[in-house]
Design a protein around this motif. Structure first.
Motif: not given
Lengths: 228, 122
Positions: A173, A192, A195
């Protein structure tokens, strides 16, 4: 346009039915027994010229569900949705406390002393925050789901798997954040979060499957009564 | 009442008696799943087809009212044939008695003489 139903082969009908049994977490042994019985019946009907789609009229998922219920098929209590929800809810107190420690305690101290923290200090600080969040999550899962089978093993597995998964996912990330110049645009933040949360959710599911790998569902009755 | 309403009503009435009818037919002669559906149809019982009958068969087997046995056929595939068990016969007798009583009660209600109010109205 006439209302045409697709013509199923026996294998196709069994695949559709089995898909619903899998979705409902029917025990694999019971699935195999039900499948074999249904196959015999479909083959016998087909030998009289009746196709599976003519036989199983209507909603095949409903048929599969009723068949499993009426036959008393056992289900494996994975409870993924409940598990993931409780794991997520459990992170909230730790996350809020961590936020307060970060912006209410840590940052003012760093600002007041004007001394940059060392990498070891930062690693220790963030590890403590991570441990706090994880502990909240595990505690919530245990307290709210301990009535389910194999929850001790599940919580233990999560305690081991989640830090490892986080250690692998967070750098990815961060790499992504670096690649987009640390943008704070909403889609970037969503990616993000995905992830990190995606692999963590996957780890929880894998751990739960592992915890229940030898699970023998209590059967108030046998799917096939023992011969007299 | 439309024919569709008639059909719905018939289905509702049959719903509570379908397992008993299935047991009665299997008491006469064992059958495999589709064969039983056909026999129900021939008896004039629109049971909702295989999707209704087959799950019910598995329930009655689970309850020990039916047994099953795989029969090989010289001219076709193997078949799992369902037959009534002694417990099934016992249950059928009990259901039949209950049904008779129910039918008598309903018939008596339907054939009651008109009440006094109705007689005056005529």
């Amino acid at each position: 346009m006439p209302n045409e139903r697709p013509q199923w082969t026996i294998d196709h009908a069994l695949t559709l039915v089995e898909r619903e049994w899998r979705r409902r977490h029917v025990d694999p042994r019971d699935r195999a027994a039900l499948r074999e019985d249904l196959r015999l019946d479909l083959e016998a009907a087909q030998s009289e010229g009746i196709r599976p789609d003519e036989l199983i009229k209507g909603d095949v998922r409903d048929f599969a569900a009723r068949l499993a219920d009426e036959a008393g098929a056992r289900r494996i209590p994975f409870a993924y949705r409940r598990l993931l929800l409780n794991a997520l809810i459990g992170t909230l107190p730790g996350a809020l406390l961590g936020y307060w420690m970060l912006y209410g305690v840590h940052m003012p101290i760093v600002g007041a002393t004007s001394r940059q923290p060392t990498v070891a200090e930062l690693a220790g600080f963030y590890s403590a925050l991570g441990a706090l969040v994880l502990a909240g999550s595990l505690l919530t899962v245990w307290l709210r789901m301990r009535d389910l089978p194999a929850m001790g093993r599940t919580v233990l597995g999560m305690a081991l798997a989640m830090p490892v998964t986080a250690l692998a996912a967070i750098p990815v990330a961060m790499l992504f954040a670096w690649s987009v110049n640390y943008s704070s645009a909403f889609p970037v933040l969503v990616v993000e979060a995905s992830l990190v949360c995606g692999p963590l959710a996957g780890a929880v599911v894998v751990v739960r499957r592992w915890a229940l790998r030898d699970y023998d569902a209590p059967a108030p009755h046998r799917l096939h009564p023992a011969p007299a | 009442m439309t024919p569709a309403d008639d059909g719905d009503r018939q289905t509702q009435l049959l719903r509570g008696a379908l397992d008993m009818c299935m047991l009665a037919l299997l008491a006469k002669e064992p059958a495999y799943g589709y064969e039983l559906v056909r026999r129900l149809d021939e008896a004039g019982l629109d049971a909702g087809g295989y999707g209704t009958v087959y799950p019910l068969l598995t329930r009655m087997r689970r309850l020990g009212l039916l047994s099953d046995e795989v029969h090989s056929s010289p001219s076709g595939p193997r078949r799992k044939v369902y037959a009534i068990t002694p417990a099934g016969r016992e249950r059928l007798r009990s259901w039949q008695a209950q049904w008779q009583k129910f039918v008598e009660t309903v018939n008596a209600t339907l054939t009651d003489p008109p009440t006094r109010g109705e007689s005056h109205a005529q």
